[in-house]
Design a protein around this motif. Sequence first.
Motif, short mmCIF file in Angstrom:
data_model
loop_
_atom_site.label_atom_id
_atom_site.label_comp_id
_atom_site.label_asym_id
_atom_site.label_seq_id
_atom_site.Cartn_x
_atom_site.Cartn_y
_atom_site.Cartn_z
N ALA A 204 10.23 10.56 -2.14
CA ALA A 204 9.82 9.29 -1.84
C ALA A 204 8.23 9.21 -2.28
N LEU A 205 7.72 10.42 -2.42
CA LEU A 205 6.44 10.29 -2.92
C LEU A 205 6.33 10.30 -4.43
N LEU A 206 7.24 11.04 -5.26
CA LEU A 206 7.06 11.37 -6.63
C LEU A 206 8.20 10.23 -7.16
N GLY A 207 9.05 9.42 -6.41
CA GLY A 207 9.67 8.60 -7.07
C GLY A 207 9.49 7.07 -6.51
N VAL A 208 9.20 6.98 -5.34
CA VAL A 208 9.14 5.54 -4.83
C VAL A 208 7.75 5.21 -5.15
N PHE A 209 6.69 6.05 -4.90
CA PHE A 209 5.26 5.46 -5.07
C PHE A 209 5.03 5.31 -6.65
N PRO A 210 5.58 5.92 -7.62
CA PRO A 210 5.40 5.11 -9.14
C PRO A 210 6.02 4.10 -9.18
N LEU A 211 7.28 3.70 -8.61
CA LEU A 211 8.00 2.71 -8.71
C LEU A 211 7.19 1.57 -8.13
N THR A 212 6.50 1.81 -7.07
CA THR A 212 5.86 0.70 -6.26
C THR A 212 4.52 0.34 -7.30
N GLY A 213 3.91 1.59 -7.83
CA GLY A 213 2.99 1.26 -8.71
C GLY A 213 3.43 0.15 -9.85
N ILE A 214 4.51 0.45 -10.49
CA ILE A 214 5.17 -0.41 -11.37
C ILE A 214 5.14 -2.05 -10.92
N LEU A 215 5.98 -1.94 -9.94
CA LEU A 215 6.01 -3.28 -9.27
C LEU A 215 4.80 -4.03 -9.14
N PHE A 216 3.73 -3.27 -8.62
CA PHE A 216 2.60 -3.94 -8.38
C PHE A 216 1.89 -4.39 -9.56
N SER A 217 1.93 -3.64 -10.52
CA SER A 217 1.38 -3.93 -11.96
C SER A 217 1.97 -5.10 -12.41
N TYR A 218 3.48 -5.26 -12.39
CA TYR A 218 4.03 -6.36 -12.86
C TYR A 218 3.78 -7.61 -12.19
N SER A 219 3.56 -7.41 -10.82
CA SER A 219 3.55 -8.73 -10.06
C SER A 219 2.13 -9.36 -10.26
N ARG A 220 1.19 -8.51 -10.63
CA ARG A 220 -0.12 -8.99 -11.03
C ARG A 220 -0.10 -9.61 -12.43
N ILE A 221 0.71 -9.03 -13.32
CA ILE A 221 0.91 -9.51 -14.63
C ILE A 221 1.53 -10.96 -14.73
N VAL A 222 2.50 -11.04 -13.84
CA VAL A 222 3.29 -12.44 -13.65
C VAL A 222 2.35 -13.20 -13.30
N SER A 223 1.23 -12.74 -11.95
CA SER A 223 0.43 -13.86 -11.49
C SER A 223 -0.45 -14.34 -12.55
N SER A 224 -0.88 -13.28 -13.55
CA SER A 224 -1.85 -13.67 -14.30
C SER A 224 -1.32 -14.64 -15.56
N LEU A 225 -0.08 -14.26 -15.63
CA LEU A 225 0.43 -15.09 -17.03
C LEU A 225 0.74 -16.45 -16.42
N MET A 226 0.73 -16.80 -15.19
CA MET A 226 1.23 -18.14 -14.33
C MET A 226 0.02 -18.99 -14.54
N ARG A 227 -1.08 -18.29 -14.92
CA ARG A 227 -2.39 -19.13 -15.02
C ARG A 227 -2.41 -19.61 -16.37
N ILE A 228 -1.70 -19.15 -17.35
CA ILE A 228 -1.92 -19.45 -18.87
C ILE A 228 -0.98 -20.75 -18.94
N SER A 229 -1.75 -21.78 -19.44
CA SER A 229 -1.02 -23.17 -19.72
C SER A 229 -0.09 -23.02 -20.84
N SER A 230 -0.51 -22.40 -21.92
CA SER A 230 0.37 -22.45 -23.22
C SER A 230 1.47 -21.56 -22.73
N ALA A 231 2.81 -22.09 -23.28
CA ALA A 231 4.04 -21.16 -23.21
C ALA A 231 3.87 -20.25 -24.32
#
Length: 324
Positions: A204-231
Amino acid sequence: MGAGNHTGVSQFLLLGLSDDPELQPLLFGLFLSMYLVTVLGNLLIILAVSSDSHLHTPMYFFLANLSFVDICFVSTTVPSMLVNIQTQSKGISYTGCLTQVYFLMIFAVMDSFLLTVMAYDRFVAICHPLHYTVIINPRFCGLLVLMCWLIIFWVPLLHILLLRRLTFCTGTEIPHFFCELAQILKVACSDTLINNIFLFVATALLGVFPLTGILFSYSRIVSSLMRISSAAGKYKAFSTCGSHLCVVSLFYGTGVGIYLTSAVTHSPQRSSIASVMYTVLTPMLNPFIYSLRNKDVKGALGRLLSRGAPCLRWATDLRTKWTL
């Protein structure tokens, strides 16, 4: 299986992927080829990153570390399997089995940690581009990798110490082609409750936490990309994450697949075949994913091979002269 159980058992028996003698040469050739491709591919990535100044960036520093860990990861299991096939022996010493468990866990967890660190690197590069060089500086990168190594050295050691308190029957058979912790706990002759609890918590600590970190990073990346107007701008920014996303999907997808296979089927052979995807196929495919989808890596590999071509021709000419 012999009668009586004791902690001083001298060896375990690894049943491998198949008992069919006719399949052994095929398995030997297949796994030898996969092992050589894995080592060569990841070694080329390391040489390309270290020799090309264009790749002296945090992202490729982490990639080189990932390639090194993948070489170590596959070298923990495949060479011993090849030796067993060649010598027609299924035995592995008690100490050798515990050593294999220890290093296998180290490199598997390090893979997970490095993928998380690489996701954080992409998050800072896309969401905070102006502060990227300040946040992700060489010293910080070195400290991140060092911290990952220091953390993971201790957790597998605790697993090994807990394993040593268990007793095993003489001639214990492990239905796998390498010593996997979960399989060892299943064949133990004493109570494994503490071991299973610690395994669950560590996973749980060494598998789930890193995966959670990856999902969090990409959720922020997608949120940031949504604010870019140019495709075109969105595609350019997200294209730097494509290779990493493929590797993450392959790594965690095969891991989840092994877990589901073990939970659904009670066939040890199917579980062993599923483990091949995780322990052999994933490290082999990583260099191809990063080289085929990344122009910088392809360019660096091309320059590396072009520098090595004259040396190869010189060695060939020298060998020809000696034979004459």
